[in-house]
Structure formats: structure tokens, C-alpha cells
Design a protein around this motif. Structure first.
Motif, PDB file in Angstrom:
ATOM      1  N   ALA A 555      23.398 -48.339   9.972  1.00 14.74           N
ATOM      2  CA  ALA A 555      24.280 -48.315  11.140  1.00 14.74           C
ATOM      3  C   ALA A 555      24.317 -49.672  11.810  1.00 14.74           C
ATOM      4  O   ALA A 555      25.377 -50.115  12.290  1.00 14.74           O
ATOM      5  CB  ALA A 555      23.842 -47.229  12.110  1.00 14.74           C
ATOM      6  N   ALA A 556      23.132 -50.344  11.820  1.00 15.31           N
ATOM      7  CA  ALA A 556      23.089 -51.677  12.428  1.00 15.31           C
ATOM      8  C   ALA A 556      23.892 -52.677  11.608  1.00 15.31           C
ATOM      9  O   ALA A 556      24.411 -53.670  12.160  1.00 15.31           O
ATOM     10  CB  ALA A 556      21.632 -52.138  12.555  1.00 15.31           C
ATOM     11  N   MET A 557      24.026 -52.437  10.290  1.00 11.23           N
ATOM     12  CA  MET A 557      24.783 -53.352   9.436  1.00 11.23           C
ATOM     13  C   MET A 557      26.292 -53.110   9.541  1.00 11.23           C
ATOM     14  O   MET A 557      27.078 -53.836   8.940  1.00 11.23           O
ATOM     15  CB  MET A 557      24.354 -53.186   7.980  1.00 11.23           C
ATOM     16  CG  MET A 557      22.953 -53.693   7.700  1.00 11.23           C
ATOM     17  SD  MET A 557      22.527 -53.477   5.961  1.00 11.23           S
ATOM     18  CE  MET A 557      20.922 -54.264   5.899  1.00 11.23           C
ATOM     19  N   GLY A 558      26.718 -52.071  10.289  1.00 11.28           N
ATOM     20  CA  GLY A 558      28.141 -51.839  10.513  1.00 11.28           C
ATOM     21  C   GLY A 558      28.683 -50.592   9.869  1.00 11.28           C
ATOM     22  O   GLY A 558      29.902 -50.318   9.965  1.00 11.28           O
ATOM     23  N   ILE A 559      27.825 -49.808   9.207  1.00 11.37           N
ATOM     24  CA  ILE A 559      28.311 -48.569   8.601  1.00 11.37           C
ATOM     25  C   ILE A 559      28.519 -47.538   9.705  1.00 11.37           C
ATOM     26  O   ILE A 559      27.635 -47.316  10.532  1.00 11.37           O
ATOM     27  CB  ILE A 559      27.335 -48.035   7.549  1.00 11.37           C
ATOM     28  CG1 ILE A 559      27.121 -49.065   6.451  1.00 11.37           C
ATOM     29  CG2 ILE A 559      27.849 -46.733   6.945  1.00 11.37           C
ATOM     30  CD1 ILE A 559      28.342 -49.447   5.698  1.00 11.37           C
ATOM     31  N   THR A 560      29.682 -46.884   9.733  1.00 12.39           N
ATOM     32  CA  THR A 560      29.986 -45.887  10.764  1.00 12.39           C
ATOM     33  C   THR A 560      29.042 -44.699  10.617  1.00 12.39           C
ATOM     34  O   THR A 560      28.814 -44.186   9.520  1.00 12.39           O
ATOM     35  CB  THR A 560      31.432 -45.393  10.620  1.00 12.39           C
ATOM     36  OG1 THR A 560      32.314 -46.528  10.623  1.00 12.39           O
ATOM     37  CG2 THR A 560      31.816 -44.469  11.757  1.00 12.39           C
ATOM     38  N   GLU A 561      28.469 -44.317  11.778  1.00 12.48           N
ATOM     39  CA  GLU A 561      27.501 -43.226  11.755  1.00 12.48           C
ATOM     40  C   GLU A 561      28.163 -41.883  11.356  1.00 12.48           C
ATOM     41  O   GLU A 561      27.455 -40.957  10.963  1.00 12.48           O
ATOM     42  CB  GLU A 561      26.840 -43.083  13.132  1.00 12.48           C
ATOM     43  CG  GLU A 561      25.908 -44.236  13.464  1.00 12.48           C
ATOM     44  CD  GLU A 561      25.112 -43.971  14.728  1.00 12.48           C
ATOM     45  OE1 GLU A 561      24.402 -44.872  15.159  1.00 12.48           O
ATOM     46  OE2 GLU A 561      25.209 -42.832  15.259  1.00 12.48           O
ATOM     47  N   ASP A 562      29.509 -41.822  11.468  1.00 12.84           N
ATOM     48  CA  ASP A 562      30.184 -40.568  11.112  1.00 12.84           C
ATOM     49  C   ASP A 562      30.017 -40.224   9.636  1.00 12.84           C
ATOM     50  O   ASP A 562      30.095 -39.048   9.245  1.00 12.84           O
ATOM     51  CB  ASP A 562      31.671 -40.653  11.441  1.00 12.84           C
ATOM     52  CG  ASP A 562      31.898 -40.726  12.953  1.00 12.84           C
ATOM     53  OD1 ASP A 562      32.999 -41.183  13.356  1.00 12.84           O
ATOM     54  OD2 ASP A 562      31.002 -40.301  13.702  1.00 12.84           O
ATOM     55  N   ILE A 563      29.828 -41.259   8.799  1.00 17.21           N
ATOM     56  CA  ILE A 563      29.716 -40.987   7.362  1.00 17.21           C
ATOM     57  C   ILE A 563      28.272 -40.909   6.914  1.00 17.21           C
ATOM     58  O   ILE A 563      28.017 -40.640   5.730  1.00 17.21           O
ATOM     59  CB  ILE A 563      30.473 -42.048   6.541  1.00 17.21           C
ATOM     60  CG1 ILE A 563      29.808 -43.419   6.690  1.00 17.21           C
ATOM     61  CG2 ILE A 563      31.948 -42.111   6.950  1.00 17.21           C
ATOM     62  CD1 ILE A 563      30.416 -44.475   5.786  1.00 17.21           C
TER      63      ILE A 563
END
Length: 597
Positions: A555-563
Motif C-alpha cells: 500500500a505504501a508503494m502505491g497499490i490501492t488497498e481496494d485490491i
């Protein structure tokens, strides 16, 4: 008196005296004694004895009176004729077998005129029938009869008979009374005939039924039975019954005629009828009596003289048809030729078919030409022409046409383009527009030589379809193949683990791009595991911590938490089905699963 006795005895015994008298010296004395006693009468007796004992002399005497005897006997009855029939038939048969030409020459003077008269009568009867048929077929009266036949569900012949005949004896049966067997049967020309043997048996059964079912005199017989316009008249004799089927109004003298004929039959064939054993061929001459019962009377006989004054319309129509028949033949032939030329024109106008020649020989239509395999079947083209129903012989040779629509069919058959590709040909240039897979595009150069009529290929407007699904599956495989292992009772990550997480981050970003192009969505499951050393609750907590750490880093690297879906599954061994998909040797690890919607 004594002389008379002597004469009688001498007459009765003369042959025995002559026969038994021995030859002796006293024979002359005996002869002299007989001459003295009998005188000249003895010579007469000897002469009579000689005449009766000589067959030739008897035959000669009979030949002098046989013709008069036959004439007298023939006046009394027909026994002489019946006795001579077998001998005459055998003599004619033997003569015909031995020398047919001789018999033919003998019959020629009689048969020639008889044959000519028979042919003449037959032709006249045929002309009368044709005339009557034309008159009944082309008049308003016949149309009325046909409508009546259709309405009443009867045949036209039956309606015509009922309208034109006052009465008619349609059938006559001669039935043996004791055995109920049919002896003879005659019918009129227009009668509708069923099985005569079955009819005779049923008629006898009906009469017996009436006698057995009702109180009647057994010696009496049924006189008539009525079925609508059909009447059955019965006339019984001692050994036979005549039954006449009459349609219409029965005249008063018809029953008398039938009675006279049954009496005549019994007079001629009484002995044969009494001893009848089922051999109907013994009564060949009964047709004469039965035919006298086939009487009829037409309604228009009373006004025959008036009808004779009418114009001979059937003859006029027949002559008109004879005159017009050549013109009708020419007209029919002309119409047939026009239909044939229409068929040839249709074939010539069809793409891929060339008609070289066409002709009609011996009533058979023939077409010679060329045909492209991709053109329409000439048989179907001819069959679609409903006005032309003749058979046609097609002699077609194969060739390859360069006509525009045939070339278009050929390239579609050879290339088999996808639904999103449009192929057009113009001046020998094949232009492809749309999207296609790379394999199909790469195979185009090898297929071009099989497309006759195309010299160049233009694919500038053809786009290659990228297989997103294949790339998506490759990315899913690379993500799910990553396993991050941990130390015992630890959820800390080292430098190598961070490199793997960074690799996962790049793969997820690529997967997001591809799923967006493919108009799909996905979720990433981050699954934490623990070994079996601790308790179940402790293993759940530590596996949850390991999954949460990696979730937070992604999540910190930019991956959306929704997925991202992080979950601790506890002991590795208890999750056999999930763990079996991956290879985690230490059983303390985090694995990844991708879920595509």
C-alpha cells in the motif's frame, strides 16, 4: 297257319341251321326239301340275312336316309348339334394342326367380310361414343352433372346415368338355387361392378335370412329388394334364380321378360341345373337368355326427333380442333422455345458460367460450356425456372473465373477471414481492413498464390489483436509464484524480502494495465502462514501479522488497498489445499493469490 309257323321258326333259326348243319352227302337233299317247304320266301330270307350281316351293305342303305333322319331330328331338339360339336371341334383342330394354310384358305371367303363388318361396326360405335362424350363434356348440362356429383360424393358416370336413363338393367345374375353358386353374370356398359360371386352369395343369404327370421311360407321367394333408386328383381325356378339389378323406374313388362327367360333356361338346361356341381363352364350358351334381360330406356328417347334437328356441335368441335391443331402445335413449340432461351440467358448471366453452345437434338436439350467450381449450380438455376420443366443435359468443363464476385468468393474460401476483417478486391489488389490475430496475419503471404485474380496485398489498414488474456495469465503466474519466508516467531522482513515485494509491486501495476484494457477487475490475496510449533491461536496471530506487514508495504508503494486482501491462515499444515499450490519449505511464509472477476 302251319306255313306261317314254319316261316317264323325258319327266320328265327335260319342262321343256326346254316351254321350248325354239317357238310355231308345229304346237303343237296336238304336244300331241295327246304325249297319244297318254303318256296321262294326262303330265297328272300337268305338275301335279307346276307344284307344285315354285311357292314358295307348296311352303311350303303343308311347313307340313303341319314340326311333326312338328321333333318327330322334337328326339328325336334338340338341333341344332334350337341353330339356333333366335340367331333367337329376335334376335326377342325386336327386339320389346323396338319395343314393351317388349307383351313385359312377355306375360311378366307367368310372371314374377310366378317372382319370388315366387325371393324366397321366398331369404328361406328367408337364415333358414336366420341360424339356422345363430347356432347356430355362440353354442355352446360354436363357441368351441372359434375357439380351434382361433387356435392353428392358420387361419380360423374353414376350421376349421368341417373339423369339420362329412365331405367336400366345394370347387372343380371344366374344363381344355382340349391348351392347358391354363381353360374353366369352379365353387366351393362356403364355399370359399376363388384365381385359377382360375393354378390350372388350375399343375395342368397338375404333371401334365406328373410325366410328364417319372419313367419313366411318357405316355398315362397323374395320378389324384389329396393335400395334408393336401385331395385333387385328376383325370379326363381325349380333349380335356378335370375336376379336383375335395375336402376330407375321399373317397367311393368320387365318382370315378365325375366320370368320368360328363367323358364327358357329351365327348358334348355333342366337336367344340367338339377345335377349342377359348381362347373359353370357347362353353361356357355346362357348369355343369350341373360342378355335379353339387359334392357334400358333413356329419358331423351321420346324427344329424339327434336334432338336430331340440333346442330352437330360435337362434330363441329372435332373438325375445329383438327383444323386448329397445326397452329396449336406451332404455338406450343414457340412457347417452349422461348422458355428454353430464357433458361440459356439465365445461365449466361450467372457469374462463373460460360455457355459455349446449346441445342435440341431428338427431343433432348443440351448445353455445353465452362463452369467455375465456386459458381452457382446450373441444375439449381434451371430448376428455379418454374416455367421450364424439361430435362437438360449439361456438359460443363471446369475453369477459374476472374469475375469480381467469383474472386470475392474465392478469397473468402481461401483466407477464411475473422469476423472483424473486411476483404475487398479492386483491380487485382486485395485490401484488408479491421483487426486480426498475429497468426492469421502471418499466414497471409502463403495463401496469396491460391487466390486467382489477386496480384497485390494491402494490409495497411489491418491491425493486430493483442492477446491480453495470455499476458494476464503470465503475470498471474509470476505473482503467485513468489513466496516470502520468515524466521520462527517473527514477522520481520529482510532486504531480499523487500526486493521480492518490489517485484510484486511492478507485476501488480502491469496487471492493472492489462485488466483495464481487457475490461476486467482483479483482487490480490496476501496469505500468511505459521508452522505447527505454537498453539492455534498463536499461529493465527503471527500469520496475520506477517500478511499485514506485506499488505502495508504494498500500500505504501502505491497499490490501492481496494485490491489488497490480507489474511492470516494459521498453521501451514492445516491449510493443505491452499498450501499445496505453493512451495513453502519452512511453513512460515506469505503467499499471493490473484482473483479475476
Amino acid at each position: 297257319m302251319a306255313r306261317g309257323v314254319l316261316q317264323k321258326n325258319n327266320i328265327m333259326g335260319v342262321s343256326s341251321v346254316e351254321k350248325d348243319t354239317p357238310i355231308s352227302d345229304h346237303s343237296d337233299d336238304l336244300q331241295h326239301l327246304r325249297a319244297l317247304l318254303l318256296g321262294a320266301e326262303y330265297e328272300d330270307l337268305l338275301r335279307l340275312q346276307k344284307e344285315f350281316s354285311s357292314h358295307s351293305h348296311t352303311s350303303e342303305r343308311l347313307s340313303q336316309v341319314i340326311s333326312e333322319a338328321i333333318a327330322i331330328r334337328c326339328k325336334q331338339d338340338n341333341s344332334v348339334s350337341q353330339a356333333l360339336v366335340p367331333s367337329i371341334e376335334d376335326a377342325i383342330r386336327i386339320s389346323a394342326k396338319r395343314d393351317p394354310k388349307r383351313l385359312a384358305n377355306a375360311l378366307f371367303p367368310v372371314m374377310g367380310p366378317a372382319i370388315r363388318e366387325s371393324v366397321s361396326e366398331t369404328v361406328n360405335a367408337m364415333m358414336q361414343q366420341v360424339n356422345q362424350l363430347l356432347e356430355n363434356s362440353l354442355s352446360a348440362r354436363s357441368i351441372k352433372w359434375r357439380i351434382n356429383a361433387f356435392r353428392t360424393k358420387r361419380s360423374f358416370a353414376e350421376v349421368m346415368l341417373s339423369e339420362t336413363v329412365l331405367y336400366q338393367v345394370e347387372q343380371v345374375f344366374l344363381i344355382h338355387r340349391e348351392t347358391s353358386l354363381l353360374i353366369n353374370h352379365l353387366t351393362s356398359e356403364n355399370a359399376i361392378v363388384k365381385d359377382p360371386d360375393m354378390v350372388s352369395a350375399m343375395l342368397t343369404a338375404v333371401t334365406e335370412f328373410v325366410k328364417d327370421s319372419f313367419v313366411v311360407d318357405k316355398q315362397q321367394n323374395v320378389k324384389s329388394i329396393k335400395f334408393g333408386q336401385l331395385n333387385l328383381l328376383f325370379e326363381a325356378g325349380p333349380h335356378a334364380i335370375v336376379v336383375a339389378a335395375v336402376r330407375g323406374l321399373i317397367p311393368s313388362d320387365l318382370q315378365v321378360t325375366i320370368r320368360e327367360q328363367i323358364e327358357e333356361l329351365h327348358r334348355l338346361y333342366a337336367s344340367k341345373l338339377e345335377s349342377f356341381d359348381g362347373a359353370a363352364e357347362e353353361f356357355p350358351d346362357t348369355y343369350e337368355q341373360l342378355e335379353k334381360c339387359l334392357l334400358s330406356k333413356k329419358k331423351n328417347e321420346e324427344v329424339a326427333s327434336t334432338n336430331n334437328k340440333k346442330l352437330p356441335w360435337p362434330a363441329i368441335i372435332a373438325i375445329s380442333l383438327l383444323i386448329l391443331s397445326p397452329f396449336a402445335w406451332w404455338l406450343i413449340n414457340k412457347i417452349e422455345q422461348n422458355k428454353w432461351h430464357d433458361v440459356v440467358s439465365l445461365l449466361q448471366a450467372e457469374s462463373g458460367i460460360i455457355v459455349l453452345s446449346h441445342d435440341k437434338k431428338n427431343g433432348e436439350y443440351i448445353i455445353n460450356g465452362l463452369r467455375d467450381p465456386l459458381s452457382k449450380d446450373p441444375v439449381e438455376i434451371i430448376a428455379a425456372h418454374q416455367k421450364f420443366n424439361q430435362s437438360v443435359t449439361l456438359n460443363m468443363q471446369s475453369y477459374y473465373s476472374n469475375e469480381q464476385d467469383i474472386v470475392q468468393k474465392r478469397l473468402l474460401e481461401v483466407l477464411n477471414p475473422p469476423a472483424d476483417v473486411v476483404a475487398t478486391v479492386d483491380n487485382g489488389i486485395l485490401t484488408l481492413r479491421g483487426e486480426a490475430e498475429s497468426d492469421w496475419i502471418s499466414a497471409l503471404p502463403s495463401k496469396m498464390p491460391f487466390i486467382l485474380g489477386v496480384s497485390n496485398l494491402d494490409t495497411s489498414q489491418l491491425r493486430e489483436i493483442i492477446d491480453f488474456q495470455q499476458e494476464i495469465q503470465q503475470l498471474i503466474g509470476s505473482i503467485e509464484g513468489v513466496v516470502i519466508e520468515f524466521a520462527p516467531n517473527s514477522s520481520e522482513l529482510n532486504t531480499d524480502d523487500l526486493k521480492l515485494i518490489n517485484y510484486i509491486n511492478h507485476q501488480i501495476n502491469d496487471l492493472q494495465v492489462l485488466t483495464q484494457k481487457a475490461e476486467k477487475e482483479f483482487k490480490l490475496g496476501v496469505l500468511g502462514f505459521a508452522d505447527t510449533a505454537g498453539t492455534s491461536s498463536v499461529n493465527i496471530l503471527i500469520s496475520e501479522s506477517r500478511a499485514r506487514n506485506i499488505h502495508d508495504i504494498l500500500a505504501a508503494m502505491g497499490i490501492t488497498e481496494d485490491i489488497l486482501l490480507a489474511k492470516g491462515l494459521g498453521s501451514y499444515g492445516s491449510q493443505f489445499e491452499t498450501a499445496n499450490k505453493h512451495n513453502c519449505q519452512s511453513q512460515r511464509c506469505v503467499m499471493f493469490e490473484v482473483y479475476i472477476n
